[in-house]
Design a protein around this motif. Structure first.
Motif, PDB file in Angstrom:
ATOM      1  N   GLY A  21       0.795  -1.221   0.000  1.00  0.00           N
ATOM      2  CA  GLY A  21       0.000   0.000   0.000  1.00  0.00           C
ATOM      3  C   GLY A  21       0.830   1.275   0.000  1.00  0.00           C
ATOM      4  N   ILE A  22       2.064   1.195  -0.477  1.00  0.00           N
ATOM      5  CA  ILE A  22       2.975   2.337  -0.461  1.00  0.00           C
ATOM      6  C   ILE A  22       3.242   2.789  -1.895  1.00  0.00           C
ATOM      7  CG2 ILE A  22       5.292   3.127   0.159  1.00  0.00           C
ATOM      8  CD1 ILE A  22       5.267   0.853   2.292  1.00  0.00           C
ATOM      9  N   ASP A  23       3.030   4.080  -2.154  1.00  0.00           N
ATOM     10  CA  ASP A  23       3.370   4.672  -3.444  1.00  0.00           C
ATOM     11  C   ASP A  23       4.855   4.987  -3.408  1.00  0.00           C
ATOM     12  OD1 ASP A  23       3.231   5.936  -5.942  1.00  0.00           O
ATOM     13  OD2 ASP A  23       2.710   7.856  -5.025  1.00  0.00           O
ATOM     14  N   ALA A  24       5.630   4.407  -4.304  1.00  0.00           N
ATOM     15  CA  ALA A  24       7.087   4.537  -4.237  1.00  0.00           C
ATOM     16  C   ALA A  24       7.671   4.983  -5.573  1.00  0.00           C
ATOM     17  CB  ALA A  24       7.704   3.205  -3.840  1.00  0.00           C
ATOM     18  N   ALA A  25       8.844   5.580  -5.485  1.00  0.00           N
ATOM     19  CA  ALA A  25       9.636   5.943  -6.656  1.00  0.00           C
ATOM     20  C   ALA A  25      11.072   5.555  -6.369  1.00  0.00           C
ATOM     21  CB  ALA A  25       9.553   7.444  -6.919  1.00  0.00           C
ATOM     22  N   VAL A  26      11.799   5.190  -7.410  1.00  0.00           N
ATOM     23  CA  VAL A  26      13.202   4.821  -7.284  1.00  0.00           C
ATOM     24  C   VAL A  26      14.042   5.947  -7.868  1.00  0.00           C
ATOM     25  CG1 VAL A  26      14.987   3.204  -8.050  1.00  0.00           C
ATOM     26  CG2 VAL A  26      12.720   2.358  -7.401  1.00  0.00           C
ATOM     27  N   THR A  27      15.068   6.344  -7.150  1.00  0.00           N
ATOM     28  CA  THR A  27      15.985   7.366  -7.632  1.00  0.00           C
ATOM     29  C   THR A  27      17.399   6.794  -7.618  1.00  0.00           C
ATOM     30  OG1 THR A  27      14.608   9.136  -6.735  1.00  0.00           O
ATOM     31  CG2 THR A  27      16.883   9.687  -7.228  1.00  0.00           C
ATOM     32  N   LEU A  28      18.057   6.835  -8.746  1.00  0.00           N
ATOM     33  CA  LEU A  28      19.437   6.371  -8.830  1.00  0.00           C
ATOM     34  C   LEU A  28      20.365   7.543  -8.529  1.00  0.00           C
ATOM     35  CD1 LEU A  28      19.262   4.240 -12.080  1.00  0.00           C
ATOM     36  CD2 LEU A  28      19.222   3.444  -9.721  1.00  0.00           C
ATOM     37  N   VAL A  29      21.359   7.297  -7.693  1.00  0.00           N
ATOM     38  CA  VAL A  29      22.290   8.339  -7.281  1.00  0.00           C
ATOM     39  C   VAL A  29      23.707   7.890  -7.579  1.00  0.00           C
ATOM     40  CG1 VAL A  29      23.116   9.710  -5.342  1.00  0.00           C
ATOM     41  CG2 VAL A  29      20.722   9.028  -5.436  1.00  0.00           C
ATOM     42  N   VAL A  30      24.462   8.759  -8.203  1.00  0.00           N
ATOM     43  CA  VAL A  30      25.873   8.518  -8.474  1.00  0.00           C
ATOM     44  C   VAL A  30      26.666   9.272  -7.424  1.00  0.00           C
ATOM     45  CG1 VAL A  30      27.738   8.845 -10.137  1.00  0.00           C
ATOM     46  CG2 VAL A  30      25.434   8.287 -10.937  1.00  0.00           C
ATOM     47  N   PHE A  31      27.684   8.632  -6.892  1.00  0.00           N
ATOM     48  CA  PHE A  31      28.490   9.267  -5.861  1.00  0.00           C
ATOM     49  C   PHE A  31      29.439  10.271  -6.511  1.00  0.00           C
ATOM     50  CE2 PHE A  31      31.949   8.813  -2.460  1.00  0.00           C
ATOM     51  CZ  PHE A  31      31.414   9.857  -1.733  1.00  0.00           C
ATOM     52  N   ASP A  32      28.886  11.456  -6.798  1.00  0.00           N
ATOM     53  CA  ASP A  32      29.676  12.547  -7.357  1.00  0.00           C
ATOM     54  C   ASP A  32      29.006  13.859  -6.961  1.00  0.00           C
ATOM     55  OD1 ASP A  32      27.513  12.953  -9.087  1.00  0.00           O
ATOM     56  OD2 ASP A  32      28.545  12.207 -10.858  1.00  0.00           O
TER      57      ASP A  32
END
Length: 100
Positions: A21-32
């Motif tokens: 029941g959770i609305d989710a989004a994925v965010t990719l992060v580069v270590f820079d």
């Protein structure tokens, strides 16, 4: 994990959140230098309801600075947010309900 398998896992993760029941989004992060702006401007950051760490970044010494940066950005930009820690790229859907 190869690139295709990684992308498939990332695409499937919001579905697993939806099962709870959770609305989710994925965010990719580069270590820079882009990490802060990407995290703050991401859909997840704007919602600010909860955050899940990046697939075990807390347990990998080379990624520890990124993990610390993420936690501090959450604290600064979404102080009301619940924080959950996953252990793999596929268990965020189980981590988030512990904190919501």
């Amino acid at each position: 994990m190869d690139g295709e398998a990684l992308l498939a896992a990332l695409d499937a993760e919001p579905v697993r959140f939806g099962e709870h029941g959770i609305d989710a989004a994925v965010t990719l992060v580069v270590f820079d230098a882009s990490a802060e702006s990407v995290l703050v401007e991401s859909p997840t950051g704007r919602r600010g309801t909860w955050w899940s760490s990046a697939a075990g970044s807390s347990g990998r010494k080379p990624l520890l600075p990124l993990f610390e940066q993420m936690v501090n950005l959450i604290h600064r930009h979404s102080p009301q947010a619940a924080v959950a820690f996953n252990t793999t790229i596929t268990d965020g859907g189980e981590a988030a309900p512990r904190r919501l």
